[in-house]
Design a protein around this motif. Structure first.
Motif, mmCIF file in Angstrom:
data_model
loop_
_atom_site.group_PDB
_atom_site.id
_atom_site.type_symbol
_atom_site.label_atom_id
_atom_site.label_comp_id
_atom_site.label_asym_id
_atom_site.label_seq_id
_atom_site.Cartn_x
_atom_site.Cartn_y
_atom_site.Cartn_z
ATOM 1 N N VAL A 1 0.843 -1.201 0.000
ATOM 2 C CA VAL A 1 0.000 0.000 0.000
ATOM 3 C C VAL A 1 0.879 1.251 0.000
ATOM 4 C CG1 VAL A 1 -1.982 -1.118 1.059
ATOM 5 C CG2 VAL A 1 -0.232 -0.128 2.537
ATOM 6 N N SER A 2 2.037 1.153 -0.657
ATOM 7 C CA SER A 2 3.022 2.228 -0.623
ATOM 8 C C SER A 2 2.538 3.500 -1.307
ATOM 9 C CB SER A 2 4.333 1.773 -1.283
ATOM 10 O OG SER A 2 4.883 0.681 -0.587
ATOM 11 N N PHE A 3 1.795 3.349 -2.393
ATOM 12 C CA PHE A 3 1.354 4.544 -3.129
ATOM 13 C C PHE A 3 0.034 5.011 -2.530
ATOM 14 C CE2 PHE A 3 2.563 7.134 -6.665
ATOM 15 C CZ PHE A 3 1.413 7.822 -6.999
ATOM 16 N N SER A 4 0.134 5.606 -1.347
ATOM 17 C CA SER A 4 -1.051 5.964 -0.573
ATOM 18 C C SER A 4 -1.371 7.444 -0.697
ATOM 19 C CB SER A 4 -0.815 5.624 0.905
ATOM 20 O OG SER A 4 0.228 6.440 1.436
ATOM 21 N N VAL A 5 -2.588 7.791 -0.334
ATOM 22 C CA VAL A 5 -2.988 9.195 -0.303
ATOM 23 C C VAL A 5 -2.113 9.962 0.679
ATOM 24 C CG1 VAL A 5 -4.869 10.790 0.243
ATOM 25 C CG2 VAL A 5 -5.356 8.668 -0.992
ATOM 26 N N ASP A 6 -1.818 9.373 1.830
ATOM 27 C CA ASP A 6 -1.006 10.057 2.833
ATOM 28 C C ASP A 6 0.390 10.370 2.291
ATOM 29 O OD1 ASP A 6 -3.063 10.007 4.659
ATOM 30 O OD2 ASP A 6 -2.365 8.180 5.651
ATOM 31 N N ARG A 7 0.976 9.429 1.580
ATOM 32 C CA ARG A 7 2.302 9.672 1.001
ATOM 33 C C ARG A 7 2.244 10.805 -0.025
ATOM 34 N NH1 ARG A 7 4.674 7.706 -3.818
ATOM 35 N NH2 ARG A 7 6.970 7.808 -3.780
ATOM 36 N N VAL A 8 1.269 10.744 -0.898
ATOM 37 C CA VAL A 8 1.154 11.763 -1.940
ATOM 38 C C VAL A 8 0.960 13.145 -1.313
ATOM 39 C CG1 VAL A 8 -0.294 12.590 -3.820
ATOM 40 C CG2 VAL A 8 0.344 10.182 -3.709
ATOM 41 N N LEU A 9 0.093 13.235 -0.321
ATOM 42 C CA LEU A 9 -0.152 14.523 0.324
ATOM 43 C C LEU A 9 1.098 15.042 1.024
ATOM 44 C CD1 LEU A 9 -3.722 13.972 1.832
ATOM 45 C CD2 LEU A 9 -3.098 15.481 -0.065
ATOM 46 N N ALA A 10 1.838 14.153 1.686
ATOM 47 C CA ALA A 10 3.051 14.574 2.384
ATOM 48 C C ALA A 10 4.085 15.133 1.404
ATOM 49 C CB ALA A 10 3.631 13.399 3.169
ATOM 50 N N LEU A 11 4.282 14.455 0.285
ATOM 51 C CA LEU A 11 5.243 14.932 -0.703
ATOM 52 C C LEU A 11 4.753 16.214 -1.373
ATOM 53 C CD1 LEU A 11 6.241 11.521 -2.324
ATOM 54 C CD2 LEU A 11 7.548 12.850 -0.651
ATOM 55 N N HIS A 12 3.472 16.266 -1.667
ATOM 56 C CA HIS A 12 2.868 17.454 -2.279
ATOM 57 C C HIS A 12 3.069 18.680 -1.388
ATOM 58 C CE1 HIS A 12 -0.161 19.858 -4.412
ATOM 59 N NE2 HIS A 12 -0.746 20.078 -3.251
ATOM 60 N N GLU A 13 2.758 18.544 -0.111
ATOM 61 C CA GLU A 13 2.878 19.677 0.806
ATOM 62 C C GLU A 13 4.337 20.074 1.020
ATOM 63 O OE1 GLU A 13 0.809 18.246 4.207
ATOM 64 O OE2 GLU A 13 -1.172 18.364 3.240
ATOM 65 N N ALA A 14 5.231 19.093 1.062
ATOM 66 C CA ALA A 14 6.649 19.407 1.241
ATOM 67 C C ALA A 14 7.188 20.203 0.063
ATOM 68 C CB ALA A 14 7.445 18.111 1.423
ATOM 69 N N MET A 15 6.769 19.858 -1.134
ATOM 70 C CA MET A 15 7.233 20.605 -2.299
ATOM 71 C C MET A 15 6.645 22.019 -2.314
ATOM 72 S SD MET A 15 7.442 17.747 -5.326
ATOM 73 C CE MET A 15 8.331 18.874 -6.415
ATOM 74 N N TRP B 1 9.365 11.143 3.430
ATOM 75 C CA TRP B 1 8.710 9.822 3.347
ATOM 76 C C TRP B 1 9.767 8.772 2.999
ATOM 77 C CZ3 TRP B 1 3.659 9.745 4.788
ATOM 78 C CH2 TRP B 1 2.973 8.528 4.684
ATOM 79 N N PRO B 2 10.625 8.424 3.983
ATOM 80 C CA PRO B 2 11.767 7.546 3.694
ATOM 81 C C PRO B 2 11.443 6.057 3.790
ATOM 82 C CG PRO B 2 11.888 8.279 5.957
ATOM 83 C CD PRO B 2 10.656 8.929 5.365
ATOM 84 N N PHE B 3 10.212 5.688 3.590
ATOM 85 C CA PHE B 3 9.800 4.306 3.808
ATOM 86 C C PHE B 3 8.761 3.875 2.777
ATOM 87 C CE2 PHE B 3 6.536 6.722 5.750
ATOM 88 C CZ PHE B 3 7.106 7.542 6.722
ATOM 89 N N GLU B 4 8.460 2.580 2.794
ATOM 90 C CA GLU B 4 7.357 2.005 2.025
ATOM 91 C C GLU B 4 6.442 1.284 3.005
ATOM 92 O OE1 GLU B 4 9.589 1.430 -2.279
ATOM 93 O OE2 GLU B 4 9.584 -0.253 -0.874
ATOM 94 N N GLU B 5 5.152 1.232 2.674
ATOM 95 C CA GLU B 5 4.164 0.716 3.618
ATOM 96 C C GLU B 5 3.462 -0.526 3.075
ATOM 97 O OE1 GLU B 5 2.747 4.545 6.178
ATOM 98 O OE2 GLU B 5 1.797 4.295 4.214
ATOM 99 N N PHE B 6 3.072 -1.376 4.016
ATOM 100 C CA PHE B 6 2.414 -2.637 3.689
ATOM 101 C C PHE B 6 1.298 -2.888 4.704
ATOM 102 C CE2 PHE B 6 6.683 -2.668 2.140
ATOM 103 C CZ PHE B 6 6.611 -3.266 0.894
ATOM 104 N N GLU B 7 0.327 -3.661 4.273
ATOM 105 C CA GLU B 7 -0.816 -4.018 5.121
ATOM 106 C C GLU B 7 -0.867 -5.534 5.257
ATOM 107 O OE1 GLU B 7 -5.701 -4.041 4.724
ATOM 108 O OE2 GLU B 7 -4.538 -2.579 3.560
ATOM 109 N N LEU B 8 -0.763 -6.024 6.477
ATOM 110 C CA LEU B 8 -0.789 -7.467 6.702
ATOM 111 C C LEU B 8 -2.177 -8.011 6.365
ATOM 112 C CD1 LEU B 8 0.882 -9.892 7.777
ATOM 113 C CD2 LEU B 8 -0.172 -9.454 10.012
ATOM 114 N N ALA B 9 -2.211 -9.007 5.475
ATOM 115 C CA ALA B 9 -3.476 -9.590 5.038
ATOM 116 C C ALA B 9 -3.728 -10.968 5.635
ATOM 117 C CB ALA B 9 -3.510 -9.686 3.515
ATOM 118 N N ARG B 10 -2.674 -11.769 5.795
ATOM 119 C CA ARG B 10 -2.766 -13.120 6.338
ATOM 120 C C ARG B 10 -1.490 -13.386 7.140
ATOM 121 N NH1 ARG B 10 -6.782 -12.642 3.440
ATOM 122 N NH2 ARG B 10 -7.852 -14.210 2.172
#
Length: 291
Positions: free
Chosen positions: A173-187, A253-262
């Motif tokens: 779930v790395s390409f998240s809204v939160d990531r995009v917003l954080a990078l957008h606001e930083a720029m 945003w120095p990381f990538e994110e994942f969601e545990l499914a199983r």
């Protein structure tokens, strides 16, 4: 093991995490479900290249080999045919023989064989939406979940190798809204034009996923970028993926994110910092897997 629909998907989704684990000595394998045969040439600099136009499948295989080398990972082809991205209203039917139309048991069986051969402790794949509604992404999700379950079942696909229980399955779930917003606001704060304004207007209200793991991997952004550039037909080196200065990205945003499914092993509360947290290195017995 990371399950992806097309060559280039692995370089834009979870790539720095894979490069980090490979760099730390883990075996990492990308399973590419299709050959990307129906992909368009998205890099305008290559739009009329005669070699690519003559042999898109072969060219994309060479791109994939270069990307895997950049990330330091292994890669295998599952052997299915790209469905293409249907467009129009109503949507046209998928091409006959394409991945999105494969019987689920056939496609799951192919991935089960690969899981039992490679014997991963952890798998990553897309969520149930495919990340975006491409039929091959959705199918990749379905077969990854199916193979996670079936590979550990000795009664399922008995001719596909000895059973193996993958211990954890994550959605990328790395390409998240939160990531995009954080990078957008930083720029914007730095007086730079953000490439995300239009994306936020179109997709900023999409449902948010809840990450359960956050993998710090900024040191491996250069390998990720090299892998992206290797997919020259799909990635414009002057385009969207490279518009955020890397020093800003590494800071914000120095990381990538994942969601545990199983999971077949206990998982601690809180946000994980390691996809291998809690895994049993020698693997689970079938009795342990069933419990």
């Amino acid at each position: 093991m990371a399950v992806h629909a097309h060559p280039d998907d692995e370089s834009s989704k979870g790539a720095a995490t894979m490069a980090r684990y490979a760099g730390e000595g883990h075996r990492v394998q990308v399973v590419t479900c299709t050959g990307g045969e129906r992909g368009d040439i998205l890099n305008p600099k290559l739009a009329d290249d005669p070699e690519i136009l003559r042999d898109m499948p072969g060219y994309r295989r060479r791109e994939m080999a270069a990307a895997a080398a950049a990330l330091g990972v292994e890669q295998v082809w599952l052997g299915f045919v790209d469905s293409g991205l249907p467009e129009g209203d109503p949507l046209p039917p998928l091409p006959e023989g394409s991945f999105g139309l494969e019987p689920l048991e056939v496609a799951v069986g192919a991935l089960v064989r690969q899981v039992r051969e490679f014997r991963p402790h952890v798998m990553t794949c897309y969520d149930e939406t495919g990340g975006y509604p491409h039929p091959d992404h959705i199918m990749s999700h379905r077969i990854a979940v199916g193979a996670y379950e079936a590979a550990a079942d000795p009664t399922a696909y008995p001719d596909a190798g000895e059973p193996w229980a993958v211990q954890k399955l994550y959605y990328d779930v790395s390409f998240s809204v939160d990531r995009v917003l954080a990078l957008h606001e930083a720029m914007q704060e730095r007086g730079l034009a953000s490439p995300f304004a239009e994306w936020i207007d179109r997709r900023g209200d999409r449902p948010r996923r809840t990450p359960t793991a956050r993998i710090t991997c900024a040191d491996y952004f250069p390998q990720r970028d090299d892998a992206l550039r290797a997919h020259a037909t799909q990635i414009d080196p002057d385009g969207f993926f490279f518009m955020v200065p890397r020093d800003i990205e590494a800071q914000v945003w120095p990381f990538e994110e994942f969601e545990l499914a199983r999971a077949r092993v206990p998982v601690a509360d809180g946000l994980e910092e390691d996809l291998f947290a809690g895994v049993v290195p020698e693997g689970l017995t079938l009795d342990e897997a069933q419990r």
